[in-house]
Design a protein around this motif. Structure first.
Motif, PDB file in Angstrom:
ATOM      1  N   ASP A 207      54.328  58.788   7.626  1.00  0.00           N
ATOM      2  CA  ASP A 207      54.997  57.652   8.053  1.00  0.00           C
ATOM      3  C   ASP A 207      55.822  57.099   6.859  1.00  0.00           C
ATOM      4  O   ASP A 207      55.123  57.150   5.695  1.00  0.00           O
ATOM      5  N   TRP A 208      56.627  56.379   7.154  1.00  0.00           N
ATOM      6  CA  TRP A 208      57.567  55.700   6.010  1.00  0.00           C
ATOM      7  C   TRP A 208      57.985  56.740   5.129  1.00  0.00           C
ATOM      8  O   TRP A 208      57.985  56.965   3.897  1.00  0.00           O
ATOM      9  N   THR A 209      58.777  57.833   5.675  1.00  0.00           N
ATOM     10  CA  THR A 209      59.530  58.837   4.817  1.00  0.00           C
ATOM     11  C   THR A 209      60.608  58.329   4.403  1.00  0.00           C
ATOM     12  O   THR A 209      61.728  58.427   4.858  1.00  0.00           O
ATOM     13  N   HIS A 210      60.583  57.237   3.195  1.00  0.00           N
ATOM     14  CA  HIS A 210      61.967  56.517   2.852  1.00  0.00           C
ATOM     15  C   HIS A 210      61.602  56.003   1.530  1.00  0.00           C
ATOM     16  O   HIS A 210      60.279  56.057   0.920  1.00  0.00           O
ATOM     17  N   ILE A 211      62.742  55.567   0.860  1.00  0.00           N
ATOM     18  CA  ILE A 211      62.737  54.517  -0.314  1.00  0.00           C
ATOM     19  C   ILE A 211      63.445  53.521   0.312  1.00  0.00           C
ATOM     20  O   ILE A 211      64.790  53.560   0.560  1.00  0.00           O
ATOM     21  N   ALA A 212      62.829  52.316   0.362  1.00  0.00           N
ATOM     22  CA  ALA A 212      63.630  51.314   1.024  1.00  0.00           C
ATOM     23  C   ALA A 212      65.026  50.806   0.251  1.00  0.00           C
ATOM     24  O   ALA A 212      65.171  50.939  -0.988  1.00  0.00           O
ATOM     25  N   GLY A 213      65.677  50.661   1.058  1.00  0.00           N
ATOM     26  CA  GLY A 213      67.156  50.126   0.536  1.00  0.00           C
ATOM     27  C   GLY A 213      67.185  49.054  -0.377  1.00  0.00           C
ATOM     28  O   GLY A 213      66.375  48.419  -0.568  1.00  0.00           O
ATOM     29  N   GLY A 214      67.759  49.400  -1.540  1.00  0.00           N
ATOM     30  CA  GLY A 214      67.739  48.612  -2.562  1.00  0.00           C
ATOM     31  C   GLY A 214      66.924  48.720  -3.642  1.00  0.00           C
ATOM     32  O   GLY A 214      66.655  47.768  -4.480  1.00  0.00           O
ATOM     33  N   ILE A 266      71.546  60.407  -3.821  1.00  0.00           N
ATOM     34  CA  ILE A 266      71.300  62.001  -3.828  1.00  0.00           C
ATOM     35  C   ILE A 266      69.821  62.148  -4.271  1.00  0.00           C
ATOM     36  O   ILE A 266      69.214  62.526  -3.674  1.00  0.00           O
ATOM     37  N   TYR A 267      69.740  61.372  -5.585  1.00  0.00           N
ATOM     38  CA  TYR A 267      68.590  61.488  -6.136  1.00  0.00           C
ATOM     39  C   TYR A 267      67.292  61.027  -5.355  1.00  0.00           C
ATOM     40  O   TYR A 267      66.179  61.341  -5.352  1.00  0.00           O
ATOM     41  N   ARG A 268      67.440  59.780  -4.766  1.00  0.00           N
ATOM     42  CA  ARG A 268      66.448  59.172  -3.860  1.00  0.00           C
ATOM     43  C   ARG A 268      66.130  60.172  -3.070  1.00  0.00           C
ATOM     44  O   ARG A 268      64.857  59.993  -2.771  1.00  0.00           O
ATOM     45  N   VAL A 272      62.144  61.802  -2.599  1.00  0.00           N
ATOM     46  CA  VAL A 272      61.255  61.908  -1.332  1.00  0.00           C
ATOM     47  C   VAL A 272      60.942  63.302  -0.877  1.00  0.00           C
ATOM     48  O   VAL A 272      59.554  63.597  -0.558  1.00  0.00           O
ATOM     49  N   ALA A 273      61.829  64.177  -0.997  1.00  0.00           N
ATOM     50  CA  ALA A 273      61.553  65.486  -0.550  1.00  0.00           C
ATOM     51  C   ALA A 273      60.492  66.215  -1.759  1.00  0.00           C
ATOM     52  O   ALA A 273      59.403  67.016  -1.182  1.00  0.00           O
ATOM     53  N   GLU A 274      60.697  65.928  -2.831  1.00  0.00           N
ATOM     54  CA  GLU A 274      59.707  66.439  -3.828  1.00  0.00           C
ATOM     55  C   GLU A 274      58.483  65.823  -3.820  1.00  0.00           C
ATOM     56  O   GLU A 274      57.284  66.402  -3.959  1.00  0.00           O
ATOM     57  N   PHE A 275      58.151  64.522  -3.236  1.00  0.00           N
ATOM     58  CA  PHE A 275      57.088  63.946  -3.083  1.00  0.00           C
ATOM     59  C   PHE A 275      56.414  64.591  -1.790  1.00  0.00           C
ATOM     60  O   PHE A 275      54.978  65.063  -1.701  1.00  0.00           O
ATOM     61  N   HIS A 276      57.118  64.942  -0.710  1.00  0.00           N
ATOM     62  CA  HIS A 276      56.359  65.740   0.160  1.00  0.00           C
ATOM     63  C   HIS A 276      55.749  67.124  -0.171  1.00  0.00           C
ATOM     64  O   HIS A 276      54.936  67.553   0.383  1.00  0.00           O
TER      65      HIS A 276
END
Length: 725
Positions: A207-214, A266-268, A272-276
């Protein structure tokens, strides 16, 4: 001396025997391998054997490891033993067991009105008092405590979220998130996923597959972003685009228009993908078949969420990253598939087709609308049954699995029974068609328009079966499977991607290009020469609609002028929908407000209708479609790798929020069969009952075999199985 040697030899033999025993036990544990075939997956929201059996469900939620910060070590070990036994019990009965895994850092402030403080996160107490009890999972205590792991804004503040069930008030509890660039946070999460894998569960949706905006503007992110630029942005491109290749000296971009903004977002997604990928790698050391998925919120569209929150489904769906996809695509009643009060069809099919394309055939789980009060104004059994059936039908027809939550009404039980009875036909089937729409989230990340989702909606509204592909499919050979590919205005296309499309045409494919696609490269810089324009004999696209034979195939260019309005759709602002992010309706036109809720700009829809007409003309009738216009019925098709059969799905959206179903009667269907195949038989049912033989007529169109049949009635879901020879 000899006696000593005998003792040593005996001990060695005992050790060897023990090792063999351990290996045998491990082998026995590893004998279980979960099915990853979409056709087998029917997900139940609770682990109750009577419930699972009654509803013919095959996937459920198992027992996982407790959070390190919530238990003592003795309690943890006891819970792990119970979880292993629980999961083994369900495996022995044939069930796939998944588990929720959160990446958030929880805490509690004084009240729900206070601004949370870093020292209020629960993990800080664990770090100070009990980390050493779990060093075998987490490694030595890091020097920096967990308050340093939190994603931060440029000013050092941090985002947070307070959950409340729909219609209820939030509490003093809050969630914030760790930065996947921070090695201490990543190591902590690796320990968590290892514990989950050790329980024997088959996988976790993270869950929370994201980096919060900002966010995040920590030192680790700055360091890693610079390294990313050095690897992925050639110096000459940096100089041309931003006037510098000295990436060490840059400031991190903070808003649209800043230097390196496109590379930043794009980097962000890349992070996330590399974290997974790292979580998956660790988990598979302890459970070799462990499956990872993210949970990407798609309520505002998968382009905007990749842009604002780094949940890039095209990155996550690649091989070696997520093993299945889990996505919340709901926006309360605004996204509930049905005929709405204005008589419009509400459909999630464009989003589902995209997820299936991004997943490359792996299972896709969607949580589209919570079928439960108080979201539904009149949650009678009739309402809940109708809404459950249309959600499940829409998912199944697009190679996805619908996740119910809290409610499984009789209508759901009925459709699950039908899918179970026809599982043999569904197994191995992949969503396909002879028409593909090329989609690319890269357009959004460059602040560009594109219209793949809207094009999918218009094709579906016109009764045309189709599928979506992503840019990766241009280089895997998959593109060759299609008779026609639509490029629905994609301004950014690399030379490599354009050359792949050129080869597709030269080898016999038909390519339809809408607007000035490919005028810029992957870095958002103008191409000196547009490779796709070369199909029409020039360096630039022609000024009017043009068709041309190229090699063994054909190319068609359809001009598209972008007006000052950019086809944008007036929509609610952030806060009027949910708290998960901005709608970005002021930037992008290809958003759910258009393609889900049928509010596509009229001028754009007119152009996309013309594209549909051109597609039908170019294929000379070799189109799988509804013969008669049916405003509430959609058609999709599937074929397994062995091409032994073809599935035709019909979904009737003529169901209201009250559960009133108006069956579609005498639906005439035309199906273009796979190349070199003929129809041996057709079986159909549209009432969730027994499949029965159906008369069909066959005609040859060019090299393709086309059949026609009539479905006498489709209540909500109809399935035809065509045996091929």
């Amino acid at each position: 001396m000899h006696r000593f040697q005998r003792i040593i030899r005996s001990l060695l033999m005992q050790i060897a025997a023990a090792v063999v025993l351990l290996i045998s036990i491990a082998a026995a544990l590893n004998d279980w391998k979960p099915s990853t075939d979409w056709g087998h997956w029917r997900l139940g929201h609770k682990t109750d054997l009577e419930f699972l059996t009654k509803n013919n469900l095959t996937v459920t939620f198992g027992s996982g490891a407790p959070n390190f910060d919530a238990v003592t070590r003795a309690e943890f070990d006891e819970a792990m033993a119970k979880a292993k036994a629980f999961n083994k019990e369900y495996h022995d009965k044939g069930y796939i067991v998944l588990r929720y895994l959160s990446t958030s850092l929880n805490g509690r402030s004084e009240s729900n009105q206070d601004q949370p403080q870093k020292h209020q996160i629960n993990l800080l107490k664990f770090y100070n008092e009990r980390w050493q009890d779990f060093e075998d999972y987490l490694g030595p205590k890091p020097q920096q405590d967990p308050t340093n792991w939190i994603t931060v804004h440029p000013d050092g503040s941090f985002p947070h979220y307070r959950y409340a069930p729909y219609g209820q008030k939030t509490t003093a509890g809050f969630e914030t998130w760790g930065c996947p660039d921070n090695p201490d946070y990543v190591r902590f999460m690796e320990g968590k996923v290892r514990a989950q894998a050790e329980t024997g569960i088959d996988g976790s949706y993270v869950d929370w597959t994201h980096i919060a905006g900002g966010t995040c503007y920590c030192d680790y992110t700055k360091q890693n972003f610079v390294a990313y630029l050095k690897k992925n942005l050639p110096p000459q491109v940096g100089e041309r685009k931003y006037g510098t290749s000295d990436y060490d000296g840059i400031d991190l971009p903070q808003k649209r228009g800043d230097k390196f903004w496109m590379e930043w977002i794009i980097y962000r997604g890349h992070v996330v993908a590399e974290f997974h990928r790292r979580l998956r790698t660790v988990a598979r050391q302890y459970n070799p078949h462990f499956m990872i998925s993210g949970n990407v919120y798609g309520g505002f569209g998968f382009g905007p969420i990749a842009y604002d929150a780094a949940g890039n489904m095209e990155m996550l769906g690649r091989e070696g990253y997520d093993d299945f996809i889990y996505s919340e695509i709901q926006e309360f009643l605004d996204t509930a598939p049905r005929k709405n009060e204005a008589g419009l069809k509400i459909t999630n099919s464009p989003a589902l087709k995209f997820l299936t394309a991004a997943a490359h055939g792996k299972p896709v789980i969607v949580y589209a609308t919570e079928i439960t009060p108080p979201i539904f104004p009149n949650p009678t059994e009739k309402c809940l049954s109708g809404m459950a059936q249309i959600n499940i039908a829409e998912a199944a027809a697009n190679h996805a699995i619908f996740r119910e939550k809290r409610e499984t009404p009789p209508g759901a039980t009925q459709i699950y029974g039908f899918l179970s009875a026809n599982e043999k036909s569904l197994l191995g089937a992949q969503l396909t068609s002879n028409i593909a729409v090329l989609t690319s989230l890269h357009q959004y990340l460059a602040d560009e328009l594109s219209f793949a989702f809207s094009a999918s909606r218009v094709l579906a509204d016109n009764g045309i079966a189709h599928t979506m592909i992503v840019e990766d499919d241009l280089h895997s050979g998959k593109v060759a499977e299609f008779d026609l590919v639509l490029v629905p205005y994609l301004p950014l296309l690399s030379t490599r991607s354009q050359q792949a499309l050129q080869r597709y045409v030269e080898n016999g494919g038909t390519l339809v290009i809408l607007g000035n696609s490919g005028v810029k490269d992957e870095f958002n810089l103008p191409h000196e020469q547009i490779a796709l324009a070369g199909l029409f004999g020039g360096k630039e696209y022609p000024a009017k609609l043009t068709e041309k034979k190229v090699g063994n195939g054909r190319a068609c260019y359809i001009p598209l002028a972008i007006p000052a309005s950019r086809f944008l759709i007036p929509a609610k602002e952030k806060g009027e929908f949910t708290t998960f992010g901005p709608t970005m309706a002021n930037v992008f036109a290809d958003i759910p407000e258009g393609y889900t809720r049928s509010r596509i700009d009229p001028a754009l829809r007119e152009k996309l209708d013309a594209v549909e007409e051109q597609i039908t003309k170019l294929l000379d009738g070799r189109v799988t479609r509804l013969v008669d216009r049916r405003p509430y019925v959609e058609i999709t098709t599937m074929v397994p790798d062995d091409r032994s059969r073809m599935l035709v799905h019909l979904v009737n959206y003529d169901v209201t929020v009250d559960g009133e179903i108006t069956p579609a009667k005498n639906v005439n269907v035309q199906v273009t069969l796979p190349k070199g195949k003929k129809a041996k038989s057709v079986h159909f049912d549209g009432a969730l009952a027994q499949m029965r033989p159906l008369h069909f007529a066959s005609v040859k169109k060019g090299t393709a075999q086309v059949i026609r049949f009539q479905a006498d009635e489709v209540q909500i879901y109809g399935l035809a199985v065509i045996e091929l020879e």
